[in-house]
Design a protein around this motif. Structure first.
Motif, short mmCIF file in Angstrom:
data_model
loop_
_atom_site.label_atom_id
_atom_site.label_comp_id
_atom_site.label_asym_id
_atom_site.label_seq_id
_atom_site.Cartn_x
_atom_site.Cartn_y
_atom_site.Cartn_z
N ALA A 85 0.85 -1.16 0.10
CA ALA A 85 0.12 -0.17 -0.07
C ALA A 85 0.79 1.18 0.00
N GLY A 86 2.07 1.18 0.94
CA GLY A 86 2.84 2.23 0.47
C GLY A 86 3.51 2.60 -0.73
N ILE A 87 3.78 1.48 -1.50
CA ILE A 87 4.24 1.97 -2.78
C ILE A 87 3.09 2.36 -3.89
N LEU A 88 1.84 1.85 -3.46
CA LEU A 88 0.78 2.31 -4.18
C LEU A 88 0.35 3.61 -4.07
N ALA A 89 0.51 4.05 -2.87
CA ALA A 89 0.18 5.34 -2.44
C ALA A 89 1.11 6.46 -2.77
N THR A 90 2.56 5.97 -2.73
CA THR A 90 3.41 6.82 -3.16
C THR A 90 3.38 7.19 -4.77
N ALA A 91 3.07 6.27 -5.41
CA ALA A 91 2.76 6.57 -7.00
C ALA A 91 1.49 6.74 -7.66
N ALA A 92 0.51 7.03 -6.69
CA ALA A 92 -0.77 7.33 -6.91
C ALA A 92 -0.92 8.51 -7.69
N PRO A 93 -1.58 8.18 -9.11
CA PRO A 93 -1.84 8.93 -10.12
C PRO A 93 -2.85 10.00 -10.03
N THR A 94 -4.02 9.44 -9.04
CA THR A 94 -4.91 10.06 -8.86
C THR A 94 -5.37 10.15 -7.63
N ASP A 159 8.86 18.86 3.68
CA ASP A 159 9.59 19.60 3.31
C ASP A 159 10.95 19.11 2.43
N ILE A 160 11.00 17.85 2.83
CA ILE A 160 12.11 17.14 1.99
C ILE A 160 11.60 16.52 0.74
N GLY A 161 10.31 15.98 0.51
CA GLY A 161 9.97 15.26 -0.58
C GLY A 161 8.77 15.48 -0.84
N GLY A 162 8.10 16.32 -0.29
CA GLY A 162 6.52 16.71 -0.91
C GLY A 162 5.60 15.59 0.00
N TRP A 163 4.20 15.76 -0.25
CA TRP A 163 3.42 14.86 0.09
C TRP A 163 3.59 13.23 0.04
N ARG A 164 4.07 13.00 -1.12
CA ARG A 164 4.38 11.61 -1.23
C ARG A 164 5.37 10.87 -0.40
N ALA A 165 6.25 11.83 0.11
CA ALA A 165 7.18 11.21 1.32
C ALA A 165 6.39 10.73 2.40
N THR A 166 5.17 11.40 2.76
CA THR A 166 4.55 10.80 3.83
C THR A 166 3.91 9.55 3.64
N MET A 167 3.78 9.16 2.31
CA MET A 167 3.12 7.78 2.03
C MET A 167 4.22 6.84 1.85
#
Length: 479
Positions: A85-94, A159-167
């Motif tokens: 799920a972490g991989i899917l959320a990080t790469a989520a297109p929508t 701050d480091i990597g945007g919201w995708r970093a939280t996923m």
């Protein structure tokens, strides 16, 4: 007397933190996610709601699966789901893919807590440990700590990597839990007697359930899962939660089928030979049922502060978001200190009564607040709030541990979490009802009255539950 093998705490903690970190870290990511996908708050709110619904349903489900298939197997499955799920959320297109990934995260994070509680129970029964107070305290303190640092960690990651970093943080965390769980957790297999091999020695033991009088070994619960009951429970709870999130006539479409599904769930569970949640046993165990209800009332007040009081501090009292964050820090700091001090030798009934009274005090104190109130008073209130938060969460967990049937403690612990989520969602709904366009002072006072009533209910539930006096202390005596 033997001691609980401390090496088991490492994977338990690694798995248990996955749920609170995903619950709290998203708080600071909602706005960046909304900007990235051009989505309004009504849509990004599903990132929170979806996780709540998934975890509310998933906790008793994964708990039951732990009872049926064993704690290690479900622990590893949960860690694997978190990683995927972490991989899917990080790469989520929508946004909606991200919401689906968050729901999958919710399901994955459900496994560690009931798996850990089951392992603790079986190991302690096998080794003759009366009450693993220190172990239960460690898990409680871990959850409290991670809940505090989650938003701070989220802000740093953004701050480091945007919201995708939280996923993306779920990927290494899931892998760590997977590796530690596979290496350190005992494989109890099909027999409860394997619990004695919890230190990796493969020794002999049994989860006989002496505390609750159950004579059924864990192998006795290896039965086909009641999927019709699971489906009715999921549909019913989803409908109830959707209505509670926005309780108005326009959302009766969710409440009506939800109530019907829950009625069907009750009908099914009372008639099937192997129910998903045995309502007959639950009905015959009023002490455990009371603990579940108390878990709900406690969370109504705790989240009433988190959802309602914090809104008033910003909009009613005019404090900045950063200052509001500082105002809340004493709550979590004091809660950790209280858990550490009182956790190892808990007196469950006394702690619950003291915690209930203090919740009543802090809820009543909100009636005295106005925008002109000095800021130091807010700090004082939140500091006092930390005392019942530390006492009540730990004491309810300890009560459930002793009141549940050892053979089904996985499902019992998962159901406790579900009742706690209901309290959190109820608090959110009440906050939405009492506040209009702004979180003003009259609305906050209305919220305070609701919290006062709920606090009184908590005290009544505790004072009237004489079974709490018979629960063993860490030294094996009653408290």
């Amino acid at each position: 007397m033997e001691r609980f093998p401390r090496r088991l705490l490492v994977p338990m903690i690694a798995g248990t933190i996955l749920n609170p970190i995903n619950t709290s870290i998203v708080a600071v990511a909602l706005v960046p996610i909304g900007i990235a996908f051009g989505a309004p708050p009504a849509q990004t709110a599903w990132l929170v709601s979806g996780l709540y619904i998934a975890t509310s349903i998933g906790q008793p489900l994964t708990g039951r699966l732990v009872d049926v298939y064993g704690p290690k197997r479900m622990f590893l499955l949960g860690a694997a789901l978190v990683t995927v799920a972490g991989i899917l959320a990080t790469a989520a297109p929508t946004l909606w893919v991200l919401i689906a990934a968050r729901a999958l995260l919710g399901l994955g994070t459900c496994a560690a807590y009931p798996a850990s509680m089951t392992l603790i129970r079986r190991v302690c029964d096998a080794r003759g440990l009366a009450s693993p107070a220190g172990v239960l305290t460690a898990l409680t303190m871990t959850v409290q700590t991670v809940a505090v640092v989650g938003p701070t960690l989220g802000g740093l990651l953004i701050d480091i990597g945007g919201w995708r970093a939280t996923m993306a943080v779920n990927i290494p965390l899931g892998l760590i839990a997977l590796v530690l769980g596979s290496r350190l957790l005992p494989d109890l297999g099909h027999r409860a007697e394997a619990a004695a091999g919890s230190d990796g020695s493969g020794g002999r033991g049994a989860a006989s359930g002496a505390s609750s009088g159950s004579a059924h070994p864990a192998s006795a619960v290896r039965v086909p899962l009641d999927w019709p009951g699971v489906l009715c429970f999921a549909v019913g709870l989803t409908g109830l939660l959707l209505f509670l999130m926005e309780p108005d006539l326009g959302h009766l479409w969710a409440l009506v089928p939800g109530v019907l599904a829950l009625a069907g769930f009750a009908w099914r569970e009372l008639r099937t030979a192997e129910p998903f949640i045995d309502l007959r046993v639950l009905g015959a165990n009023p002490a455990l049922l009371t603990t579940y209800v108390r878990g709900t009332t406690v969370m109504v007040i705790q989240y009433g502060f988190i959802y309602g009081f914090t809104q008033w501090l910003q909009q009613g009292a005019g404090l900045s978001p950063s200052l509001v964050g500082l105002v809340l820090l004493p709550t979590f700091g004091v809660a950790l200190l209280v858990s550490a001090v009182f956790g190892r030798r808990p007196r469950i009934r006394a702690n619950l009564l003291v915690g209930g009274v203090l919740q009543l005090v802090v809820a009543g104190s909100l009636l005295l607040l106005y925008p002109a109130t000095p800021v130091w008073v807010y700090f004082l209130i939140t500091a006092v709030l930390g005392i019942p938060q530390g006492l009540l969460s730990l004491s309810n967990q300890n009560a459930m541990y002793h009141q549940a049937d050892p053979a089904t403690i996985g499902a019992a612990s998962g159901l406790l979490r579900t009742f706690q989520y209901l309290g959190a969602v109820t608090a959110s709904a009440v906050s939405g009802l009492v506040f209009g366009a702004r979180a003003d002072t009259p609305g906050m006072h209305s919220l305070a009255w609701v919290m006062v009533i709920v606090a009184v209910l908590t005290i009544v539930l505790t004072a009237g539950d004489r079974s709490l006096a018979r629960l063993p202390r860490s030294d094996g005596k009653s408290k």
